[in-house]
Design an enzyme around this catalytic site. Structure first.
Site, PDB file in Angstrom:
ATOM      1  N   HIS A 195       0.840  -1.207   0.000  1.00 39.40           N
ATOM      2  CA  HIS A 195       0.000   0.000   0.000  1.00 39.40           C
ATOM      3  C   HIS A 195       0.878   1.261   0.000  1.00 39.40           C
ATOM      4  O   HIS A 195       0.630   2.203  -0.755  1.00 39.40           O
ATOM      5  CB  HIS A 195      -0.923  -0.050   1.225  1.00 39.40           C
ATOM      6  CG  HIS A 195      -1.711   1.192   1.461  1.00 39.40           C
ATOM      7  ND1 HIS A 195      -2.990   1.377   0.968  1.00 39.40           N
ATOM      8  CD2 HIS A 195      -1.405   2.332   2.140  1.00 39.40           C
ATOM      9  CE1 HIS A 195      -3.425   2.580   1.331  1.00 39.40           C
ATOM     10  NE2 HIS A 195      -2.490   3.177   2.046  1.00 39.40           N
ATOM     11  N   GLU A 196       1.921   1.246   0.816  1.00 39.49           N
ATOM     12  CA  GLU A 196       2.810   2.424   0.882  1.00 39.49           C
ATOM     13  C   GLU A 196       3.589   2.598  -0.425  1.00 39.49           C
ATOM     14  O   GLU A 196       3.768   3.718  -0.909  1.00 39.49           O
ATOM     15  CB  GLU A 196       3.777   2.309   2.067  1.00 39.49           C
ATOM     16  CG  GLU A 196       3.105   2.321   3.435  1.00 39.49           C
ATOM     17  CD  GLU A 196       2.151   3.491   3.622  1.00 39.49           C
ATOM     18  OE1 GLU A 196       2.463   4.608   3.190  1.00 39.49           O
ATOM     19  OE2 GLU A 196       1.067   3.275   4.193  1.00 39.49           O
ATOM     20  N   HIS A 225       1.473   4.299  -2.962  1.00 41.04           N
ATOM     21  CA  HIS A 225       1.426   5.767  -2.831  1.00 41.04           C
ATOM     22  C   HIS A 225       2.577   6.399  -3.627  1.00 41.04           C
ATOM     23  O   HIS A 225       2.409   7.417  -4.284  1.00 41.04           O
ATOM     24  CB  HIS A 225       1.566   6.188  -1.365  1.00 41.04           C
ATOM     25  CG  HIS A 225       0.289   6.141  -0.566  1.00 41.04           C
ATOM     26  ND1 HIS A 225      -0.878   6.747  -0.963  1.00 41.04           N
ATOM     27  CD2 HIS A 225       0.012   5.565   0.637  1.00 41.04           C
ATOM     28  CE1 HIS A 225      -1.828   6.550  -0.040  1.00 41.04           C
ATOM     29  NE2 HIS A 225      -1.307   5.833   0.940  1.00 41.04           N
ATOM     30  N   GLU A 228      -6.006   7.097  -1.046  1.00 39.08           N
ATOM     31  CA  GLU A 228      -6.015   5.847  -0.277  1.00 39.08           C
ATOM     32  C   GLU A 228      -6.640   4.711  -1.088  1.00 39.08           C
ATOM     33  O   GLU A 228      -6.158   3.587  -1.092  1.00 39.08           O
ATOM     34  CB  GLU A 228      -6.791   6.027   1.036  1.00 39.08           C
ATOM     35  CG  GLU A 228      -6.095   6.910   2.051  1.00 39.08           C
ATOM     36  CD  GLU A 228      -4.740   6.359   2.478  1.00 39.08           C
ATOM     37  OE1 GLU A 228      -4.485   5.151   2.346  1.00 39.08           O
ATOM     38  OE2 GLU A 228      -3.909   7.161   2.928  1.00 39.08           O
TER      39      GLU A 228
HETATM   40 ZN   LIG Z   1      -2.310   5.166   2.594  1.00 38.61          ZN
END
Ligand SMILES: [Zn+2]
Length: 248
Positions: free
Chosen positions: A113-114, A117, A177
């Site tokens: 997830h990071e 980003h 997100e």
């Molecule tokens: Zn996030």
């Protein structure tokens, strides 16, 4: 699972990359001084080997990212936190691993997830917004006319503090997100991590209550929505996971 959205990316990528590199370097050296950097070799090894499997898949989403100077470190810190700065500078806090008692698959979900980003340049997007909010359009115009590589040399301390100030100034938006959830899930599946773990990860995160940094605040986005969306996405990436598993 592509995403499409116009982005506010006014700060040049090279400028943001430079500031992030400086800021990350400063974070590492201050953690080193406090003796909180990579103090647990077993934990560091685990985080690096999971991250490296994920990083090996980033070319699927953008070919240039395979050439980034990726770095992965662990800071001893009770906070539930992890981030990936622009250009692939990953930091995982020990608190995230210990408090969530995270499995490898769950760690892959959060690191994926990071990484997502960073692949989607959400940091650059937030930094552009924060820059304009804090310094105004005139300052931005100055950056743009001087080109992207002005933050260097003897201005590096300033660049480092400005970089972290801008990177951490604003939380990721709900849309950012959502994008990272989608891309992170596929990244983890392609690397042979069970995508189902994204659901248990966010459930564990939610159970931790209020003391979380902005990245993981339960209200942003509402965790129930997030978990419901992930439930719908898991079957889509499941075949990628199964294919990856047979190659391991
Ligand atoms: Zn996030």
């Amino acid at each position: 699972m592509g995403v499409r959205r116009s982005q506010f990316l006014l700060l040049p990528a090279s400028y943001v990359g430079n500031m992030s590199k400086q800021a990350y370097g400063q974070t590492l050296s201050s953690a080193q001084k406090k003796q909180t950097l990579n103090v647990d070799p077993g934990m560091l090894n685990r985080v690096r080997s999971i991250s490296n499997r994920l990083i090996a898949q980033v070319g699927v989403f953008r070919t240039d990212a395979a050439q980034w100077q990726w770095e992965v470190n662990v800071e001893k810190n009770e906070q539930l936190n992890a981030y990936c700065m622009p250009g692939g500078k990953i930091m995982v806090y020990s608190g995230l691993i210990e408090k969530l008692n995270a499995t490898d698959d769950e760690l892959a979900a959060v690191i994926g997830h990071e990484i997502a980003h960073a692949l989607r340049e959400h940091g650059r997007e937030r930094m552009s917004q924060a820059f304009v909010q804090q310094f105004g359009l005139q300052a931005l115009a100055a950056v743009l006319t001087r080109g992207g590589s002005t933050v260097a040399g003897n201005a590096s301390m300033q660049a480092a503090s400005m970089g972290s100030q801008l990177f951490f100034a604003l939380p990721n938006s709900r849309e950012q997100e959502r994008e990272s959830d989608r891309i992170g899930l596929e990244l983890a599946a392609r690397a042979g991590f069970n995508p189902q773990a994204a659901i248990t990860l966010w459930q564990k995160m939610e159970a931790q209550g209020g003391s979380k940094p902005p990245e993981f605040l339960s209200t942003h986005p509402a965790n129930e929505n997030r978990i419901n969306e992930l439930r719908q996405l898991v079957p889509i990436v499941q075949p990628l996971y199964e294919t990856a598993k047979t190659k391991q």
